[in-house]
Design an enzyme around this catalytic site. Structure first.
Site, PDB file in Angstrom:
ATOM      1  N   ARG A   1      24.627  67.533  67.292  1.00  0.00           N
ATOM      2  CA  ARG A   1      25.084  67.969  68.614  1.00  0.00           C
ATOM      3  C   ARG A   1      26.405  67.301  68.978  1.00  0.00           C
ATOM      4  NH1 ARG A   1      20.456  67.346  70.836  1.00  0.00           N
ATOM      5  NH2 ARG A   1      20.818  65.269  71.705  1.00  0.00           N
TER       6      ARG A   1
ATOM      7  N   ASP B   1      45.145  58.088  72.802  1.00  0.00           N
ATOM      8  CA  ASP B   1      44.204  57.386  73.689  1.00  0.00           C
ATOM      9  C   ASP B   1      43.286  58.374  74.412  1.00  0.00           C
ATOM     10  OD1 ASP B   1      45.267  54.990  72.946  1.00  0.00           O
ATOM     11  OD2 ASP B   1      46.424  54.661  74.788  1.00  0.00           O
TER      12      ASP B   1
ATOM     13  N   ASP C   1      34.135  58.334  62.780  1.00  0.00           N
ATOM     14  CA  ASP C   1      35.576  58.135  62.656  1.00  0.00           C
ATOM     15  C   ASP C   1      36.272  59.446  63.033  1.00  0.00           C
ATOM     16  OD1 ASP C   1      37.731  56.186  61.307  1.00  0.00           O
ATOM     17  OD2 ASP C   1      38.225  58.268  60.806  1.00  0.00           O
TER      18      ASP C   1
ATOM     19  N   HIS D   1      50.940  57.838  71.156  1.00  0.00           N
ATOM     20  CA  HIS D   1      49.727  57.040  71.384  1.00  0.00           C
ATOM     21  C   HIS D   1      49.011  57.398  72.675  1.00  0.00           C
ATOM     22  CE1 HIS D   1      50.066  54.334  67.954  1.00  0.00           C
ATOM     23  NE2 HIS D   1      51.375  54.367  68.131  1.00  0.00           N
TER      24      HIS D   1
ATOM     25  N   GLU E   1      39.966  53.973  65.686  1.00  0.00           N
ATOM     26  CA  GLU E   1      39.365  55.269  65.991  1.00  0.00           C
ATOM     27  C   GLU E   1      37.925  55.350  65.487  1.00  0.00           C
ATOM     28  OE1 GLU E   1      41.726  55.934  62.113  1.00  0.00           O
ATOM     29  OE2 GLU E   1      41.762  54.633  63.869  1.00  0.00           O
TER      30      GLU E   1
END
Length: 473
Positions: A401, A354, A337, A350, A380
């Site tokens: 990583r 994006d 998340d 937005h 997300e």
């Protein structure tokens, strides 16, 4: 080639017209003129004499002028020959068959003599010629023509029959490989299919590595389609070169949509002839496979990030879980998340949000390549299904990583981080339980500082619930 160097064949059942046409071409300076009295003899004479220009009557007993055109055009030697069909007052020619007969021009016998001579002179002055090479000419009589036509129809029918299985591309490619092996043995064989959404390479024995295979095969194309993604199937080696690689470019409506490559063919002549005779059917088959792949990708991929969408992700997860239970193996699920994403959207808009999602998705896709799949779970939130990891340590290294790469990436608005929860499938009865456990661990990471991953490779629901309850109190 000048007019005097060209060989002209006249085919007409009328002695009068044979004499008229001989006179016309002699007047034009043509030195080599052969004649035939009907279509059958026309084909036999053409096979023997290899004329560069063929002038034939349309309506003749036995084989018509159109049928003769079809026969001759089926032979590579006559691909660039010039063919004129002469029509009389009573001839009614279907436009479809005329267009597909292979004739270059239709001329009426009712034209005045001067006009007819002018039309024929213009035609014979064009750059028409018949190939005399062995590769282009491999029939000797009308019966060979008929047999060759039958062979070509059977080859094309066999290849076109694979189209009904186009939804299963791997199956089709395997069957096509088996088909080619009827005509020759190969030490190595590979197929490359190209569509804008994905390039695919199927390797059967070429000892090249994946990247080398792609680069080596693309060299044989002039203007290849540039896929946004690549997939590889089969066993790839570590070599950088192969000797004697033969390639055939597959074109559909002038677009290069694929390539067939092989080495060590036991019968190069047979396989080359098959690929040549069935080229249009192969092109149609490859184009159909590409179309199905594009439809599949469109229905399975998230439009913004290019990762698999939630529906396809859950489908893959279910298949992976069932297979793991059957084989008694494990896989891993990692839920991600983007931290503070609502603040990014509210502050910068937005469009910037994006861009953040696309950048994170690109990192996930690169890291999971060859080891599983990445999907956008929603908003997300992202998910990795890791199917090819040697052990827990390898999974931890990959996840850490990813966190580090995101942490060090310069996003449009500045810095960004992600939180993660990771579980193994061991001990879970359903894929729903696995993904819920990973989501619960993600919640723990978010609640305990963010920009981190929480791992539990042998989790029990009650243990996770206990941790969650402690965090909530």
């Amino acid at each position: 080639m000048t007019i005097s160097d060209k060989k002209v064949m006249i085919v007409d059942d009328s002695k009068f017209w044979r004499m008229v046409l001989q006179s016309v071409f002699a007047k034009l300076g043509v030195k080599q003129i052969v004649v035939a009295e009907d279509g059958m003899k026309g084909i036999e004479t053409a096979l023997r004499e290899l004329p560069d220009i063929i002038i034939t009557d349309y309506n003749m007993p036995g084989i018509s002028g159109l049928q003769m055109c079809l026969y001759l055009r089926s032979i590579p030697a006559f691909k660039n020959a010039g063919i004129v069909v002469l029509t009389g007052s009573d001839d009614v020619i279907n436009e479809f068959w005329a267009e597909h007969s292979g004739a270059n021009k239709f001329i009426s016998k009712l034209l005045p003599k001067e006009a007819l001579e002018s039309e024929l002179e213009r035609f014979v002055s064009n750059d028409y010629s018949t190939s005399k090479t062995k590769e282009a000419f491999y029939v000797t009589n009308i019966y060979d023509v008929l047999e060759q036509k039958m062979r070509t129809e059977i080859l094309n029918r066999e290849i076109l029959s694979l189209i009904e299985y186009a939804r299963d591309e791997l199956y089709v490619i395997q069957k096509f490989k088996n088909f080619l092996e009827f005509f020759s043995r190969f030490t190595g064989l590979a197929f490359m299919l190209l569509s804008p959404v994905e390039g695919r390479i199927y390797n059967f024995g070429l000892p090249l590595g994946k990247t080398v295979s792609k680069e080596r095969l693309l060299r044989h194309l002039e203007k290849p389609i540039e896929p946004s993604d690549w997939s590889y199937f089969g066993n790839f080696g570590s070599e950088f070169n192969v000797d004697g690689l033969e390639t055939v470019v597959v074109k559909y409506q002038e677009n290069e949509i694929g390539l067939i490559a092989y080495e060590g063919a036991s019968d190069k002549w047979s396989v080359s002839k098959v690929l040549n005779e069935a080229s249009e059917s192969i092109a149609l088959l490859f184009n159909t496979l590409n179309s199905f792949r594009e439809l599949k990708v469109a229905s399975a991929v998230d439009g913004l990030t290019g990762l698999f969408n939630k529906k396809e992700l859950l489908r893959f997860l279910e298949e992976t879980h069932n297979l793991a239970k059957f084989n008694r193996t494990i896989y891993y699920v990692a839920m991600f998340d983007v931290d503070n994403f609502k603040k990014v959207n509210d502050t910068y808009g937005h469009l910037v949000g994006d861009e953040v999602l696309k950048a994170v998705a690109a990192i996930l896709k690169e890291e999971i390549a060859g080891k599983g799949i990445a999907g956008r779970y929603g908003g997300e939130e992202f998910c990795l299904v890791i199917t090819k990891a040697a052990n827990n340590d390898e999974v931890v290294e990959m996840i850490e990583r990813i966190l580090e790469r995101v942490r060090n990436t310069q996003f449009p608005h500045g810095k960004c981080t992600v939180s993660c929860g990771v579980v193994s499938s061991e001990g879970y009865e359903s894929p729903t339980e696995v993904i819920k456990a990973a989501d619960d661990l993600l919640y723990i990471s978010k609640k305990t500082g963010k920009d981190k991953a929480s791992y539990m490779f042998l989790p029990k629901n009650r243990e996770i619930n206990q941790v969650l309850r402690r965090e909530q109190t």
